[in-house]
Design an enzyme around this catalytic site. Structure first.
Site, mmCIF file in Angstrom:
data_model
loop_
_atom_site.group_PDB
_atom_site.id
_atom_site.type_symbol
_atom_site.label_atom_id
_atom_site.label_comp_id
_atom_site.label_asym_id
_atom_site.label_seq_id
_atom_site.Cartn_x
_atom_site.Cartn_y
_atom_site.Cartn_z
ATOM 1 N N HIS A 84 0.549 -0.970 -0.541
ATOM 2 C CA HIS A 84 0.430 0.209 0.325
ATOM 3 C C HIS A 84 0.810 1.526 -0.034
ATOM 4 O O HIS A 84 1.629 1.382 0.762
ATOM 5 C CB HIS A 84 -0.896 -0.481 1.453
ATOM 6 C CG HIS A 84 -1.849 0.757 1.325
ATOM 7 N ND1 HIS A 84 -3.479 0.385 0.721
ATOM 8 C CD2 HIS A 84 -2.139 2.045 0.679
ATOM 9 C CE1 HIS A 84 -4.116 1.334 0.474
ATOM 10 N NE2 HIS A 84 -4.401 2.350 0.846
ATOM 11 N N ASP A 163 -13.798 2.350 7.183
ATOM 12 C CA ASP A 163 -12.602 3.547 6.237
ATOM 13 C C ASP A 163 -12.959 3.885 5.347
ATOM 14 O O ASP A 163 -12.479 4.708 5.204
ATOM 15 C CB ASP A 163 -10.926 2.197 5.967
ATOM 16 C CG ASP A 163 -9.695 3.160 5.589
ATOM 17 O OD1 ASP A 163 -9.483 4.554 5.759
ATOM 18 O OD2 ASP A 163 -9.846 2.707 3.972
ATOM 19 N N ARG A 170 -12.591 12.430 4.910
ATOM 20 C CA ARG A 170 -11.515 13.246 4.992
ATOM 21 C C ARG A 170 -11.068 13.839 3.770
ATOM 22 O O ARG A 170 -10.521 14.776 3.801
ATOM 23 C CB ARG A 170 -10.360 12.043 5.517
ATOM 24 C CG ARG A 170 -10.525 12.019 6.932
ATOM 25 C CD ARG A 170 -9.420 10.885 7.216
ATOM 26 N NE ARG A 170 -8.198 11.411 6.502
ATOM 27 C CZ ARG A 170 -7.490 9.874 6.465
ATOM 28 N NH1 ARG A 170 -7.642 8.445 5.916
ATOM 29 N NH2 ARG A 170 -6.163 10.344 6.222
ATOM 30 N N SER A 185 -6.365 4.237 8.614
ATOM 31 C CA SER A 185 -6.494 3.599 7.861
ATOM 32 C C SER A 185 -6.350 2.182 6.666
ATOM 33 O O SER A 185 -6.671 1.649 5.948
ATOM 34 C CB SER A 185 -6.760 5.103 6.616
ATOM 35 O OG SER A 185 -6.664 4.936 5.493
ATOM 36 N N LYS A 189 -7.352 -1.382 6.153
ATOM 37 C CA LYS A 189 -7.289 -2.758 5.420
ATOM 38 C C LYS A 189 -6.590 -3.599 5.343
ATOM 39 O O LYS A 189 -7.077 -4.463 4.210
ATOM 40 C CB LYS A 189 -7.781 -1.631 4.035
ATOM 41 C CG LYS A 189 -8.189 -0.763 3.793
ATOM 42 C CD LYS A 189 -8.087 0.263 2.402
ATOM 43 C CE LYS A 189 -7.429 1.929 2.408
ATOM 44 N NZ LYS A 189 -7.854 2.763 3.237
HETATM 45 N N1 URA Z 1 -3.707 5.250 1.723
HETATM 46 C C1 URA Z 1 -4.824 5.439 2.500
HETATM 47 O O1 URA Z 1 -5.411 4.077 2.138
HETATM 48 N N2 URA Z 1 -5.268 6.053 3.476
HETATM 49 C C2 URA Z 1 -4.742 7.235 3.715
HETATM 50 O O2 URA Z 1 -5.455 7.630 4.511
HETATM 51 C C3 URA Z 1 -4.144 7.726 2.936
HETATM 52 C C4 URA Z 1 -3.386 7.045 2.558
#
Ligand code: URA
Length: 443
Positions: A84, A163, A170, A185, A189
């Site tokens: 990620h 999320d 956000r 966040s 995930k």
């Molecule tokens: N990627 C995400 O999944 N969440 C964030 O807050 C920033 C980048």
């Protein structure tokens, strides 16, 4: 009502710099779909301004991960990996890396997000491919992993739904730039998707949410600590986002660039970063003894065409038309391609990723209000990047636009992203640091 009192108390507590208890955080996440947006937004802003302790961040991550199912992938062949990025401009690495490492034998269980702030999101990019969806049931997610070894899905009602709600809010309330909110966040995930090799690409620089190396390091450390507290080994790379990654910024054009990269014809920075991150995954998953061996394996997988074949399988499995690989013009195309020309000769000394991202947003590549549709055809193509020589009047970049009225402002913004001067310049190193609790596995 007790619930109204709880959220009001939490907003005030956080505003005053107090820490939340675990049960308060769990209550908030459990009720996230019932709390009005204005109260959630006030709480998010209080967190941005006041921060969270590592304990609160861990409680939040755990509650968000468990807001839906937490997948058990033990019946899926391994190694099972997830990567990620904390968000950047032109960052289409997932579209390259997923098929690439899957073609090298890793099972890639990836939960992605949409655009956030001035940065693009993989889920939006994927929707540029006709028919392709990231909205997959848990059953389909797991079956696809068994069938082709790679899946890129979005949060759903079943996977990390809290999320999805907080992320969308956000995006449009100026509450993205917060280490605890980003950490929770991202990690929620990763935990929900069930992979055991987790690699996080923490971006630093003008186009990142962490503008300097110090805060990027802090974010990396927080995510590793939270991961450890929740029983997940997390490795982090801190990588450059001062200028955009690759040459395409947008959606359809970024998919086209990812395809070229898997064909072996992509921009050098995108190829090198994808291969470097992929090699770390191979090492973490026990498929390469060190980064050099991992990189060599991945370059061979690109050369043989296996990575591109895997992308075709991924597109088809998620309902998309794999013909886009042969003909990217099957994706949405802009009405206008407007050149932005160099006002003087010189070296490109800086190319500000934030300004490029905001220029893209101005022409419709990002959201200004929650859930708004975005224009998948528009964006920017960069022809000159840091270190390149440019003649006066030469094209620095093209704006890909549909709405003619946006051209003057966006062209100005794009031109303003460039700094040109007489002194030669060298781009910053792509990878600035690699952190791992088990350093030996990721050398
Ligand atoms: N990627 C995400 O999944 N969440 C964030 O807050 C920033 C980048």
């Amino acid at each position: 009502m007790a619930s109204d009192m709880t959220i009001l108390k939490m907003i005030k507590d956080k505003r005053d710099g107090n820490a939340h208890a675990e049960d308060e955080i769990r209550w908030l996440v459990d009720n996230v779909s019932r709390v009005p947006d204005y109260q959630l937004s006030a709480w998010l802003m209080a967190v941005v301004l006041r921060g969270m302790t590592i304990e609160e961040t861990t409680f939040l991550t755990h509650a968000m991960a468990h807001s839906g199912q937490v997948l058990d992938l033990s019946d899926v062949p391994g190694p099972r990996a997830d990567k990620h990025s904390t968000g950047g401009v032109g960052d289409k690495v997932t579209l390259v890396l997923g098929p690439l490492v899957a073609a090298a034998g890793v099972t890639v269980a990836k939960l992605s997000g949409r655009g956030l702030g001035h940065t693009g999101g993989t889920v939006d990019k994927i929707e540029a491919i006709p028919g392709m969806t990231c909205d997959l049931s848990v059953e389909r997610f797991k079956q696809q992993l068994r069938d082709i070894g790679v899946v890129v899905a979005s949060q759903t009602a079943e996977l990390a739904p809290a999320d999805a709600i907080l992320y969308a809010l956000r995006d449009v309330t100026g509450t993205v730039e917060s280490i605890p909110l980003i950490a929770a966040s991202v990690l929620s995930k990763k935990i929900a998707a069930g992979a055991d090799v987790i690699l996080l690409d923490v971006k630093t620089g003008a186009g990142a949410f962490m503008r300097d190396d110090q805060s990027a390091r802090e974010l990396a450390t927080t995510m590793m600590q939270v991961g450890e507290r929740l029983g997940k080994h997390v490795a982090c790379v801190v990588s450059e986002m001062g200028q955009p990654l690759g040459t395409a910024v947008g959606h359809a054009n970024e998919v086209a660039e990812a395809i070229n990269t898997l064909r072996g014809e992509g921009p050098r920075d995108l190829t090198d970063l994808s291969v470097a991150l992929g090699a770390l995954i191979l090492v973490g998953g026990g498929l390469a003894k060190d980064r050099e061996e991992g990189e060599a394996k991945l370059r061979a997988v690109i050369e043989s065409g296996a990575a591109l074949t895997k992308l075709a399988a991924l597109i088809e499995a998620q309902g998309g038309n794999p013909e886009v690989i042969r003909d990217p013009s099957l994706m949405a195309q802009p009405r206008f391609r407007i050149p932005v020309e160099a006002p003087e000769a010189g070296y490109v000394q800086a190319l500000d990723a934030l300004s490029v991202g905001l220029a893209g947003k101005e022409i419709g590549a990002g959201r200004l209000v929650k859930g708004a549709p975005i224009d998948l055809a528009v964006g920017v193509m960069l022809h000159k990047k840091v270190g390149d020589w440019v003649e006066k009047g030469e094209t620095l970049a093209h704006l890909l636009v549909n709405d003619e009225s946006k051209i003057p402002t966006a062209s100005q913004a794009l031109l303003g992203a460039y700094r040109i001067g007489g002194e030669p310049a060298t781009p910053s190193a792509l990878i600035k640091a690699v952190y791992s609790a088990e350093r030996s596995a990721l050398k």
